[in-house]
Design a protein around this motif. Sequence first.
Motif, PDB file in Angstrom:
ATOM      1  N   LEU A   1      89.757 -15.111  58.900  1.00  0.00           N
ATOM      2  CA  LEU A   1      90.670 -14.442  58.206  1.00  0.00           C
ATOM      3  C   LEU A   1      91.166 -13.661  56.714  1.00  0.00           C
ATOM      4  O   LEU A   1      90.375 -14.841  55.793  1.00  0.00           O
ATOM      5  N   VAL A   2      91.564 -13.561  55.647  1.00  0.00           N
ATOM      6  CA  VAL A   2      91.188 -13.432  54.365  1.00  0.00           C
ATOM      7  C   VAL A   2      92.677 -14.030  53.969  1.00  0.00           C
ATOM      8  O   VAL A   2      93.415 -13.744  54.294  1.00  0.00           O
ATOM      9  N   LEU A   3      92.192 -15.107  52.586  1.00  0.00           N
ATOM     10  CA  LEU A   3      92.584 -15.032  51.968  1.00  0.00           C
ATOM     11  C   LEU A   3      92.883 -14.740  50.156  1.00  0.00           C
ATOM     12  O   LEU A   3      91.618 -14.365  49.558  1.00  0.00           O
ATOM     13  N   SER A   4      93.812 -13.835  50.231  1.00  0.00           N
ATOM     14  CA  SER A   4      94.001 -13.026  48.394  1.00  0.00           C
ATOM     15  C   SER A   4      95.525 -12.818  47.993  1.00  0.00           C
ATOM     16  O   SER A   4      96.395 -11.737  48.890  1.00  0.00           O
ATOM     17  N   THR A   5      95.529 -13.478  46.762  1.00  0.00           N
ATOM     18  CA  THR A   5      97.194 -13.305  46.417  1.00  0.00           C
ATOM     19  C   THR A   5      96.585 -11.289  46.086  1.00  0.00           C
ATOM     20  O   THR A   5      95.368 -11.132  45.707  1.00  0.00           O
ATOM     21  N   PRO A   6      98.091 -10.819  46.160  1.00  0.00           N
ATOM     22  CA  PRO A   6      97.900  -9.078  45.593  1.00  0.00           C
ATOM     23  C   PRO A   6      98.086  -9.098  44.180  1.00  0.00           C
ATOM     24  O   PRO A   6      98.118  -9.872  43.130  1.00  0.00           O
ATOM     25  N   ARG A   7      96.607  -8.434  44.285  1.00  0.00           N
ATOM     26  CA  ARG A   7      97.301  -7.369  42.557  1.00  0.00           C
ATOM     27  C   ARG A   7      96.011  -8.174  41.475  1.00  0.00           C
ATOM     28  O   ARG A   7      95.136  -7.894  40.866  1.00  0.00           O
ATOM     29  N   ASN A   8      96.252 -10.445  41.605  1.00  0.00           N
ATOM     30  CA  ASN A   8      95.804 -10.801  40.383  1.00  0.00           C
ATOM     31  C   ASN A   8      95.013 -11.409  40.780  1.00  0.00           C
ATOM     32  O   ASN A   8      93.741 -12.072  40.342  1.00  0.00           O
ATOM     33  N   GLU A   9      94.088 -11.526  42.164  1.00  0.00           N
ATOM     34  CA  GLU A   9      93.129 -11.960  42.511  1.00  0.00           C
ATOM     35  C   GLU A   9      93.327 -13.377  42.139  1.00  0.00           C
ATOM     36  O   GLU A   9      92.516 -14.063  42.020  1.00  0.00           O
ATOM     37  N   ILE A  10      94.816 -14.823  42.041  1.00  0.00           N
ATOM     38  CA  ILE A  10      94.204 -15.963  41.445  1.00  0.00           C
ATOM     39  C   ILE A  10      93.464 -16.364  42.739  1.00  0.00           C
ATOM     40  O   ILE A  10      92.954 -17.683  42.428  1.00  0.00           O
ATOM     41  N   VAL A  11      94.044 -16.126  44.245  1.00  0.00           N
ATOM     42  CA  VAL A  11      93.218 -16.698  44.795  1.00  0.00           C
ATOM     43  C   VAL A  11      92.484 -15.835  45.632  1.00  0.00           C
ATOM     44  O   VAL A  11      93.488 -14.520  46.446  1.00  0.00           O
ATOM     45  N   LYS A  12      91.196 -16.161  46.267  1.00  0.00           N
ATOM     46  CA  LYS A  12      90.411 -15.152  46.470  1.00  0.00           C
ATOM     47  C   LYS A  12      89.727 -16.118  47.695  1.00  0.00           C
ATOM     48  O   LYS A  12      89.055 -16.576  47.069  1.00  0.00           O
ATOM     49  N   GLY A  13      89.212 -15.751  49.072  1.00  0.00           N
ATOM     50  CA  GLY A  13      88.609 -15.708  50.287  1.00  0.00           C
ATOM     51  C   GLY A  13      88.826 -16.114  51.436  1.00  0.00           C
ATOM     52  O   GLY A  13      89.409 -14.815  51.638  1.00  0.00           O
ATOM     53  N   THR A  14      88.216 -16.857  52.049  1.00  0.00           N
ATOM     54  CA  THR A  14      88.217 -16.150  53.596  1.00  0.00           C
ATOM     55  C   THR A  14      87.555 -18.137  54.495  1.00  0.00           C
ATOM     56  O   THR A  14      87.065 -18.659  53.493  1.00  0.00           O
ATOM     57  N   ILE A  15      89.034 -18.369  55.314  1.00  0.00           N
ATOM     58  CA  ILE A  15      88.405 -18.865  56.179  1.00  0.00           C
ATOM     59  C   ILE A  15      88.443 -18.396  57.531  1.00  0.00           C
ATOM     60  O   ILE A  15      88.917 -18.148  57.417  1.00  0.00           O
ATOM     61  N   THR A  16      87.744 -19.662  58.265  1.00  0.00           N
ATOM     62  CA  THR A  16      88.247 -19.302  59.540  1.00  0.00           C
ATOM     63  C   THR A  16      88.830 -20.304  60.907  1.00  0.00           C
ATOM     64  O   THR A  16      88.556 -21.612  60.534  1.00  0.00           O
ATOM     65  N   ARG A  17      89.173 -19.715  61.552  1.00  0.00           N
ATOM     66  CA  ARG A  17      90.155 -20.869  62.374  1.00  0.00           C
ATOM     67  C   ARG A  17      89.621 -20.863  63.712  1.00  0.00           C
ATOM     68  O   ARG A  17      88.961 -19.729  64.456  1.00  0.00           O
ATOM     69  N   VAL A  18      89.159 -22.322  64.867  1.00  0.00           N
ATOM     70  CA  VAL A  18      88.850 -22.116  65.444  1.00  0.00           C
ATOM     71  C   VAL A  18      89.948 -22.698  66.392  1.00  0.00           C
ATOM     72  O   VAL A  18      89.462 -24.042  66.550  1.00  0.00           O
ATOM     73  N   GLY A  19      90.799 -22.258  67.449  1.00  0.00           N
ATOM     74  CA  GLY A  19      91.905 -23.065  68.682  1.00  0.00           C
ATOM     75  C   GLY A  19      92.527 -22.943  67.489  1.00  0.00           C
ATOM     76  O   GLY A  19      93.292 -22.305  66.803  1.00  0.00           O
ATOM     77  N   THR A  20      93.372 -24.476  67.469  1.00  0.00           N
ATOM     78  CA  THR A  20      94.271 -24.635  66.200  1.00  0.00           C
ATOM     79  C   THR A  20      93.425 -25.283  65.298  1.00  0.00           C
ATOM     80  O   THR A  20      93.690 -26.674  64.517  1.00  0.00           O
ATOM     81  N   ARG A  21      92.380 -25.297  64.799  1.00  0.00           N
ATOM     82  CA  ARG A  21      91.768 -26.341  64.020  1.00  0.00           C
ATOM     83  C   ARG A  21      91.056 -25.227  62.842  1.00  0.00           C
ATOM     84  O   ARG A  21      90.432 -23.698  63.374  1.00  0.00           O
ATOM     85  N   ILE A  22      90.965 -25.266  61.345  1.00  0.00           N
ATOM     86  CA  ILE A  22      90.503 -24.608  60.268  1.00  0.00           C
ATOM     87  C   ILE A  22      89.225 -25.383  59.828  1.00  0.00           C
ATOM     88  O   ILE A  22      88.810 -26.225  59.453  1.00  0.00           O
ATOM     89  N   VAL A  23      87.431 -24.342  60.464  1.00  0.00           N
ATOM     90  CA  VAL A  23      86.683 -24.966  60.615  1.00  0.00           C
ATOM     91  C   VAL A  23      85.881 -25.188  59.567  1.00  0.00           C
ATOM     92  O   VAL A  23      84.590 -25.884  59.316  1.00  0.00           O
ATOM     93  N   LYS A  24      86.364 -23.510  58.520  1.00  0.00           N
ATOM     94  CA  LYS A  24      84.939 -23.614  57.458  1.00  0.00           C
ATOM     95  C   LYS A  24      86.502 -22.338  56.401  1.00  0.00           C
ATOM     96  O   LYS A  24      86.764 -21.196  57.183  1.00  0.00           O
ATOM     97  N   GLY A  25      85.622 -22.732  55.810  1.00  0.00           N
ATOM     98  CA  GLY A  25      85.988 -21.547  54.529  1.00  0.00           C
ATOM     99  C   GLY A  25      85.598 -21.828  53.277  1.00  0.00           C
ATOM    100  O   GLY A  25      85.282 -22.464  52.377  1.00  0.00           O
ATOM    101  N   THR A  26      85.734 -20.652  51.941  1.00  0.00           N
ATOM    102  CA  THR A  26      85.900 -20.654  50.938  1.00  0.00           C
ATOM    103  C   THR A  26      86.475 -19.599  50.150  1.00  0.00           C
ATOM    104  O   THR A  26      87.227 -18.781  49.973  1.00  0.00           O
ATOM    105  N   ILE A  27      87.133 -20.942  48.708  1.00  0.00           N
ATOM    106  CA  ILE A  27      88.146 -20.635  48.402  1.00  0.00           C
ATOM    107  C   ILE A  27      87.821 -20.404  46.627  1.00  0.00           C
ATOM    108  O   ILE A  27      87.646 -21.441  46.191  1.00  0.00           O
ATOM    109  N   HIS A  28      87.726 -18.606  46.283  1.00  0.00           N
ATOM    110  CA  HIS A  28      88.741 -19.167  44.638  1.00  0.00           C
ATOM    111  C   HIS A  28      89.435 -18.865  43.719  1.00  0.00           C
ATOM    112  O   HIS A  28      90.654 -18.266  44.679  1.00  0.00           O
ATOM    113  N   LEU A  29      89.298 -20.326  42.798  1.00  0.00           N
ATOM    114  CA  LEU A  29      90.442 -20.400  42.742  1.00  0.00           C
ATOM    115  C   LEU A  29      90.866 -20.186  41.050  1.00  0.00           C
ATOM    116  O   LEU A  29      89.964 -20.524  40.588  1.00  0.00           O
TER     117      LEU A  29
END
Length: 347
Positions: free
Chosen positions: A60-88
């Motif tokens: 899944l992509v994480l990104s705030t619209p227009r300003n990109e205060i938060v930008k990155g991706t996370i991976t959900r497997v079942g009920t867990r978030i197993v990996k991800g990298t997020i730029h703040l």
Amino acid sequence: MSVEIWPRIAPEELKVAIRESEERELGWLVQELHETLTNLKHGLEDCYALLAPIDPGSTLVLSTPRNEIVKGTITRVGTRIVKGTIHLRLRTLPQQTISINPNHPIHLGPLTTLHTLLTHSIDLLNLTLSYSYPTESSPTLDKNTSSPQFLSAQLRLLSQSFTESLAILKGPPLLNSDPSWTSRSAAPSHFIPPLTIPSNSSHNQSSHPCLSFHLTIQDSSLVLWLRTLEPAHAPVHFSTKLALAIGTARRLEHDEAERVFGYCCTGGDSTGLPHIHNSNHDPNIPLAPVLSGTRRKEVEVYVREKVRVESADPSLMSLTAKLTALTHTLSLARRNLAAVMGEEMED
């Protein structure tokens, strides 16, 4: 217009005939419900499969619209978030990149509860089918367990489970502040490098904010709340006071500004003391479990900056659509059964 039966039947015989007709209609409806319940079971199994921990999972992509205060991706497997990298690029924190520790995934409390409800619903349907529609190989069952009253009670329990599941996928109201972040934010050990947490210790008090990372479900989407926190009793530098006084600097405005919160970052470590929520807390979001170990104390903090990032999850959206259709089918079956049995169906 009136209806008469010809040839005429005595009132006593008419009552017997009506009762026999109603029993035949009820028996026919119960048999027809067998196919409906079987289809419900298959539909629930499809919903269950959408939450199954199957690799590679959903990215899944994480990104705030227009300003990109938060930008990155996370991976959900079942009920867990197993990996991800997020730029703040938050205004109250230095620019940084955080990564989720693959050896310590983040468990999503709402999805864990949803998984339990779906498992319970499938077990309930299996029990209902085996008791209400026994086969030759089935053991001898009590007559009451195969009665329409038993079937009606089981369908009522199943309806409650469906309602609770949809409430979890709907999530708390957007306009209301969800207090669960004070105890359900992800623990520092879930990240590389580990996040810092605020402290009440006079030796560790600092004006530099810490980060709260809170994941929840809302409208079938994954929602990330990022909050920068400062200890409520941390000393404020003279330069900061001066800048605020003359107007060259100002606090960021949001609905939680200048409020003191009791923050206890137990997250998924399950070693902390859960925060006691108020009566407005959504009951569908479970509290952190308490296990033996070191208990963390609450820290009084201010929320200096608050950012919401929403990421649509196709699997959760599909699960909501399927579960909504199954709920409609179940409601129709319950309504028909209640009408034939002459009972009032509870909403």
